[in-house]
Write an enzyme that holds these catalytic residues in place. Structure first.
Site, PDB file in Angstrom:
ATOM      1  N   TRP A 237       0.832  -1.202   0.000  1.00 49.05           N
ATOM      2  CA  TRP A 237       0.000   0.000   0.000  1.00 49.05           C
ATOM      3  C   TRP A 237       0.864   1.248   0.000  1.00 49.05           C
ATOM      4  O   TRP A 237       1.858   1.353   0.722  1.00 49.05           O
ATOM      5  CB  TRP A 237      -0.882  -0.003   1.248  1.00 49.05           C
TER       6      TRP A 237
ATOM      7  N   ASN B 145       0.126   5.775  -0.136  1.00 53.27           N
ATOM      8  CA  ASN B 145      -0.821   6.874  -0.311  1.00 53.27           C
ATOM      9  C   ASN B 145      -0.064   8.194  -0.399  1.00 53.27           C
ATOM     10  O   ASN B 145       0.828   8.302  -1.246  1.00 53.27           O
ATOM     11  CB  ASN B 145      -1.962   6.863   0.716  1.00 53.27           C
ATOM     12  N   ASP B 146      -0.364   9.193   0.392  1.00 55.56           N
ATOM     13  CA  ASP B 146       0.090  10.565   0.161  1.00 55.56           C
ATOM     14  C   ASP B 146       1.564  10.677  -0.253  1.00 55.56           C
ATOM     15  O   ASP B 146       2.434  10.085   0.393  1.00 55.56           O
ATOM     16  CB  ASP B 146      -0.055  11.384   1.444  1.00 55.56           C
TER      17      ASP B 146
ATOM     18  N   GLN C 287       3.694   7.775   1.676  1.00 55.51           N
ATOM     19  CA  GLN C 287       3.170   6.916   2.730  1.00 55.51           C
ATOM     20  C   GLN C 287       3.211   5.468   2.246  1.00 55.51           C
ATOM     21  O   GLN C 287       2.654   5.137   1.196  1.00 55.51           O
ATOM     22  CB  GLN C 287       1.745   7.315   3.073  1.00 55.51           C
TER      23      GLN C 287
ATOM     24  N   ARG D 259      -1.784  17.734  11.891  1.00 54.14           N
ATOM     25  CA  ARG D 259      -0.877  16.936  11.060  1.00 54.14           C
ATOM     26  C   ARG D 259      -0.529  17.629   9.741  1.00 54.14           C
ATOM     27  O   ARG D 259      -1.020  18.697   9.428  1.00 54.14           O
ATOM     28  CB  ARG D 259      -1.514  15.582  10.754  1.00 54.14           C
ATOM     29  N   ASP D 260       0.331  16.941   8.974  1.00 52.84           N
ATOM     30  CA  ASP D 260       0.666  17.239   7.571  1.00 52.84           C
ATOM     31  C   ASP D 260       1.425  18.553   7.408  1.00 52.84           C
ATOM     32  O   ASP D 260       1.021  19.437   6.636  1.00 52.84           O
ATOM     33  CB  ASP D 260      -0.600  17.283   6.701  1.00 52.84           C
TER      34      ASP D 260
ATOM     35  N   GLU E 295      -7.012  18.829   5.426  1.00 52.71           N
ATOM     36  CA  GLU E 295      -5.847  17.936   5.365  1.00 52.71           C
ATOM     37  C   GLU E 295      -4.797  18.386   4.344  1.00 52.71           C
ATOM     38  O   GLU E 295      -5.055  19.185   3.451  1.00 52.71           O
ATOM     39  CB  GLU E 295      -6.267  16.494   5.030  1.00 52.71           C
TER      40      GLU E 295
END
Length: 759
Positions: free
Chosen positions: A304, A306-307, A323, A435-436, A484
């Site tokens: 997997w 992601n971002d 990620q 976050r982020d 986000e």
């Protein structure tokens, strides 16, 4: 006189050839057995435990004697199986377990089976005579948060896998390696070798490397379940009371040898155990040519993603962190996976991940910058520091790490390795899962600016720093339908560096244009839609890109395609420009020019007239294209552009562009975070819908076609629609209209970006 004496025969009877042969064979086997015993003893002499199954006793330094449970049979192998065992350095003996029996090694006589530290090797030589769903061979078992180690067979439908698993608290879960056995080999003898050194784990089957993974942390050493051979505990928790826990014994077959080391055995030792001259490293799967694998959109070899995170350009190389989560980890304990490219097209995945921190927990999303002037003080040698800003966090309610804090990991070797800053966190937890962090340089205030999502509706906070280490909160702001993964970037308007605007964007691609005075952002537009498709999420812009280019990449959130080793992909990198349009200031997005590195054949039309019902694309059969068209609609009221089962439709009267087909989407993000809510969703617009006005009666379309992805750029990137789909292999390409249309087009078929990166 000498009398010759007649010599008496040695044998009183005439020797028989077959008897001599049997004697020689007997002596040969005895020699092999003696050699095998000495050889095997030398191989396992530094093991913490080793069983050859002549009996229950341990051949290693401590006698971790086995307890028999059920109908356990110690037996002598015969014929070819005995010879194979001896040739592999074993003694021709094995234990047979019948699917209900097992052996219990306890914790070892001195708890030596509780392996600790960053080194472990497991070796199992076995043969199964039938395989159920799960067949444990060696287990110190539990669930993902409690398991120490295990080796097992697993049957999924008709496929049989050899699996090795290692638990580590550093990742809050377990590392899994596996290999699918060829059907004709599932009931053969196999030498299984698993080893781990704190950085990488490897699984060898019969001396051939079949799986590996970036693997960090220390072996979980507090699991107080006994080590079992042929069985596992059904319950995950380790309270030391085996009477309260059910043991499941399902392995049916023979085990010739099991050994455990508290070290990463070198190659020559592994080869000797596996019965080969040298370990072979070329047995990994051939990735990137699978049926549904994107051919010019980035995806990891397996697992997997992601971002996108930590995007920096340094020393001629684009760094893409992302990620990354192998199976058997809690969602909070992701790595930052790592890939690099010289041209944004051809990517190489690297083992140099940024991994979860033992105290601050998993690596959530964030950004990175090149510290050209060493304001952080991290520089060592000639390389400028690359400073990564990471939200580290866990699941406190589950006892897995603290709430989210903002931390630094830095590299002083050009991104090859990263070290956590010893004064972390640089920003403590403010609210829940804040976050982020995205960090950029503001030339006007001469400060670094960090934007963070505050995990309160659509609220963000801005911070500033002069040294990248000490941060001061400046302001907060809420932006409608933006949440986000903030992007906060300065842009020259219409290419004019003296007329700068700031763009504040969120994970769904939506954005607001405004100004920034060094303390607060002042919006000058409402929320604008950045992408009208289904799947784009968490876009981020590269720091330090050459020529001041604003290059962006994003995660495409989708379902897992059938039988694929990878899960999720990125969109194709795009270049952003802020321009004045008839509708106001807009962010335009187009594919990076480096896509030309993939161009293969070309089809070109100059003002081609396409009568009603004709299809000029009927000869196209491929699955990788860059299609650039300008369609004159002065006579027609609509057109359909069909691509492998998906259809792009334009309605002149409604000035609406739609795309429909077998859409692939994951259900993420939730509705309140989606970029654009379609009023009347149906099969015609389930991959996207956007308002689009012709310019002088013409529509420009640029469409990137990958195996499962469509990226539609309309009117030079004013409108963008990114969606994933399941292609219909019975359908190809068509361009049709209700009346005559004039088309100018340049169509390039594309080569795969992965030709040299299969392993």
């Amino acid at each position: 006189m000498v009398t010759a004496l007649k010599r008496k025969p040695v044998f009183s009877i005439k020797p028989k050839p077959f008897l001599m042969l049997r004697v020689l064979c007997y002596l040969s086997v005895c020699s092999l057995l003696l050699l095998s015993c000495n050889y095997k003893t030398s191989l396992v002499q530094d093991a913490v435990a080793a069983w050859s199954f002549a009996d229950q006793n341990d051949q290693a330094g401590f006698n971790s004697s086995l307890l028999e449970q059920g109908s356990v049979k110690f037996l002598n192998l015969e014929g070819d199986e005995k010879r194979s065992s001896i040739e592999s350095g074993n003694d021709g003996k094995a234990v047979y377990l019948d699917g209900s029996s097992w052996l219990d090694a306890g914790q070892g006589i001195n708890d030596e089976l509780n392996i600790t530290g960053k080194g472990i090797t497991l070796f199992v030589r076995m043969k199964s005579d039938s395989i159920k769903e799960y067949n444990p061979l060696l287990t110190k078992s539990g669930n993902d948060q409690t398991i120490a180690y295990s080796v097992a067979l697993r049957k999924i439908e008709q496929d049989v896998y050899i699996e090795a698993m290692l638990g580590s608290d550093d990742i809050g879960g377990a590392h899994l390696l596996k290999y699918k056995l060829p059907k004709e080999e599932s009931l053969n003898w196999h030498n299984i070798l698993f080893r781990f050194n704190g950085k990488i784990s490897e699984l060898y089957i019969d001396g051939i490397l079949r799986d590996n993974e970036v693997t960090v942390g220390e072996t979980r050493d507090w699991n107080n379940h006994p080590a079992l051979i042929g069985a596992q505990y059904e319950q995950p928790y380790t309270n030391g009371d085996s009477a309260k826990n059910t043991i499941e014994a399902t392995f049916r077959g023979w085990v010739d040898c099991i050994a455990i080391w508290n070290q990463f055995l070198p190659d020559e030792r592994g080869a000797s155990l596996s019965g080969v001259a040298a370990l072979k490293k070329d047995g990994l799967p051939e990735y990137y040519n699978e049926k549904y694998r994107p051919q010019f959109h980035f995806s990891a070899r397996k697992n997997w993603i992601n971002d996108p995170n930590g995007l920096v350009y340094y020393d001629g190389m684009y760094h893409l962190f992302f990620q990354y989560m192998p199976p058997h980890r809690p969602g909070a304990y992701k790595d930052w996976g790592h890939a690099v490219s010289k041209d944004l097209v051809h990517w190489e995945q690297l083992p140099s991940h940024i991994t979860p921190h033992k105290v601050w927990a998993g690596c959530w999303s964030g950004s990175a910058v090149v510290d050209k002037y060493n304001v952080s003080g991290f520089k060592k040698g000639n390389e400028s520091p690359i400073v990564a800003f990471i939200t580290n966090g866990g699941n406190p309610n589950d006892g897995l790490g603290p709430k989210c804090t903002q931390n630094i990991a830095y590299s002083t070797d050009g991104g090859k390795s990263f070290t956590y800053y010893d004064q972390n966190p640089i920003i403590k937890n403010i609210h829940e899962a804040n976050r982020d962090p995205k960090v950029v340089w503001d030339e006007d205030s001469k400060k670094w600016i960090m934007s963070i999502y505050m995990d309160r509706g659509y609220e963000f906070a801005l911070f500033s720093s002069s040294n990248l280490l000490d941060w001061k909160q400046l302001s907060t702001i809420s932006l409608d339908r933006i949440a986000e993964c903030p992007g906060f970037e300065p842009f020259p308007l219409d290419g004019n560096k003296n007329n700068k605007k700031w763009v504040f964007s969120g994970a769904n691609g939506n954005y607001v244009v405004g100004t920034f005075n060094g303390k607060a952002f002042k919006p000058e537009t409402g929320t604008l839609v950045g992408d009208y498709g289904n799947n784009l999420y968490a876009p981020q812009i590269w720091d330090n890109a050459p020529e001041g280019r604003k290059i962006q990449i994003a995660w495409l959130s989708t379902n897992r395609y059938p039988d694929m080793p990878f899960e999720q992909q990125m969109n194709f990198p795009a270049e952003l420009e802020l321009k004045t349009t008839p509708g106001g200031i807009r962010l335009l997005r187009t594919p990076v020019r480096e896509i030309r590195n993939l161009y293969d054949s070309e089809i070109k039309w100059q003002r081609q007239v396409i009568p009603q019902g004709d299809n000029p694309l009927s000869e196209l059969k491929g699955d990788l294209y860059d299609m650039d068209m300008e369609i004159d609609l002065k006579k027609a009221t609509s057109f359909d552009f069909s691509i492998r089962g998906a259809t792009i439709k334009y309605d002149v009267a409604k000035q609406t562009l739609r795309c429909g087909g077998t859409a692939e989407r994951s259900g993420f993000p939730p509705d309140n975070w989606k970029a654009y809510i379609r009023k009347n969703p149906d099969q015609l617009n389930n991959m996207g819908e956007a308002p689009l006005a012709p310019v002088n009666g013409k529509i420009k379309l640029r469409v990137l076609v990958d195996r499962t992805t469509l990226e539609i750029y309309a009117n030079d990137g004013l409108v963008v629609m990114t969606s994933c789909f399941m292609p219909d292999e019975t359908k190809h390409y068509a361009l049709t209209a209700d009346e005559t249309i004039n088309v100018e087009a340049t169509i390039h078929s594309l080569k795969s970006a992965w030709t040299l990166n299969r392993k």
